[in-house]
Design a protein around this motif. Structure first.
Motif, PDB file in Angstrom:
ATOM      1  N   SER A 194      31.332  61.220  14.644  1.00  0.00           N
ATOM      2  CA  SER A 194      31.188  59.767  14.540  1.00  0.00           C
ATOM      3  C   SER A 194      31.456  59.296  13.115  1.00  0.00           C
ATOM      4  O   SER A 194      32.137  58.286  12.898  1.00  0.00           O
ATOM      5  CB  SER A 194      29.789  59.331  14.980  1.00  0.00           C
ATOM      6  N   TRP A 211      27.215  63.601  15.346  1.00  0.00           N
ATOM      7  CA  TRP A 211      27.307  62.490  14.409  1.00  0.00           C
ATOM      8  C   TRP A 211      28.326  62.759  13.308  1.00  0.00           C
ATOM      9  O   TRP A 211      28.805  61.818  12.670  1.00  0.00           O
ATOM     10  CB  TRP A 211      25.939  62.173  13.811  1.00  0.00           C
ATOM     11  N   LEU A 227      30.986  53.990  19.719  1.00  0.00           N
ATOM     12  CA  LEU A 227      31.002  55.442  19.889  1.00  0.00           C
ATOM     13  C   LEU A 227      29.811  55.849  20.728  1.00  0.00           C
ATOM     14  O   LEU A 227      28.671  55.548  20.387  1.00  0.00           O
ATOM     15  CB  LEU A 227      30.948  56.139  18.526  1.00  0.00           C
ATOM     16  N   PRO A 232      27.399  53.442  10.360  1.00  0.00           N
ATOM     17  CA  PRO A 232      28.138  52.545  11.247  1.00  0.00           C
ATOM     18  C   PRO A 232      27.920  51.083  10.850  1.00  0.00           C
ATOM     19  O   PRO A 232      26.995  50.756  10.102  1.00  0.00           O
ATOM     20  CB  PRO A 232      27.511  52.827  12.614  1.00  0.00           C
ATOM     21  N   VAL A 292      25.920  58.471   9.647  1.00  0.00           N
ATOM     22  CA  VAL A 292      27.186  57.933  10.154  1.00  0.00           C
ATOM     23  C   VAL A 292      27.645  56.703   9.373  1.00  0.00           C
ATOM     24  O   VAL A 292      28.837  56.498   9.204  1.00  0.00           O
ATOM     25  CB  VAL A 292      27.067  57.625  11.669  1.00  0.00           C
ATOM     26  N   VAL A 295      32.544  60.381  22.409  1.00  0.00           N
ATOM     27  CA  VAL A 295      32.545  61.360  21.321  1.00  0.00           C
ATOM     28  C   VAL A 295      32.245  62.717  21.927  1.00  0.00           C
ATOM     29  O   VAL A 295      31.098  63.042  22.227  1.00  0.00           O
ATOM     30  CB  VAL A 295      31.546  60.973  20.215  1.00  0.00           C
ATOM     31  N   LEU A 302      27.523  52.559  16.654  1.00  0.00           N
ATOM     32  CA  LEU A 302      27.097  53.886  17.090  1.00  0.00           C
ATOM     33  C   LEU A 302      26.092  53.748  18.224  1.00  0.00           C
ATOM     34  O   LEU A 302      25.118  52.998  18.120  1.00  0.00           O
ATOM     35  CB  LEU A 302      26.458  54.654  15.936  1.00  0.00           C
TER      36      LEU A 302
END
Length: 182
Positions: free
Chosen positions: A109, A106, A87, A140, A138, A66, A122
């Motif tokens: 992300s 983020w 990520l 995730p 995020v 990222v 993440l």
């Protein structure tokens, strides 16, 4: 890996660039998941597609660096060939993607999580102190921590600090139990 079968998923990490070497390692080690975290220019999406064909039954987790908004397109290019995306942060002095101890944007992300249709993990500078905020921002599928849940050993290596791992897991669980605000 055989001892883990039925108890936990095994993951084999590779920064290798030669596809035959990657296949040989997977056939030898027999992990459940192959974590590709090498240079994405040397193992691009078409190479991962080739690995997918050669490694039936093994999940592929592709690390995506990222670095900025362009990372969304990178994630979208890899997504059709993977089962999971991870990520992570990138640094030129590190061989491969991750293990920098630094967080990344983020917001990027989150855009990746929203753009792809597969589980996203993440990573990148996550610690017991920031994992809750990262999850809230995020959303995730999962989180990963290396640098900030380790302790340095006298020999220069590192090992997991179980107290930090406990705090990390507790913070992650608490944050994931909170419904998304959006």
């Amino acid at each position: 890996m055989a001892a883990l079968r039925g108890h936990a998923s095994s993951v084999a990490l590779s920064v290798e660039e030669d596809l035959d070497d990657i296949v040989h390692m997977v056939e030898t080690v027999q992990p459940d998941v192959l974590h590709l975290c090498g240079d994405i220019e040397r193992v691009p999406p078409d190479a991962v597609a080739h690995l997918r064909d050669r490694l039936p039954g093994v999940q592929i987790m592709q690390a995506v660096p990222v670095t900025g908004p362009e990372s969304v397109e990178v994630a979208l290019a890899f997504a059709p060939h993977c089962d999971l995306l991870l990520l992570d942060s990138d640094a030129p002095e590190i061989d491969g993607i991750g293990a920098t101890g630094h967080t990344h944007d983020w917001n990027v992300s989150r855009a990746i999580v929203e753009a792809v249709e597969l589980p996203v993990i993440l990573a990148g500078g996550l610690s017991p102190d920031n994992v809750a905020e990262a999850i809230e921002r995020v959303r995730p599928w999962g989180v990963d921590s290396l640098s900030h849940t380790n302790r340095r050993n006298a020999d220069g290596g590192f090992s997991k600090d179980l107290e930090l791992v406990e705090r990390f897991v507790a913070a992650a669980r608490a944050a994931s139990a909170v419904p998304a605000a959006d």
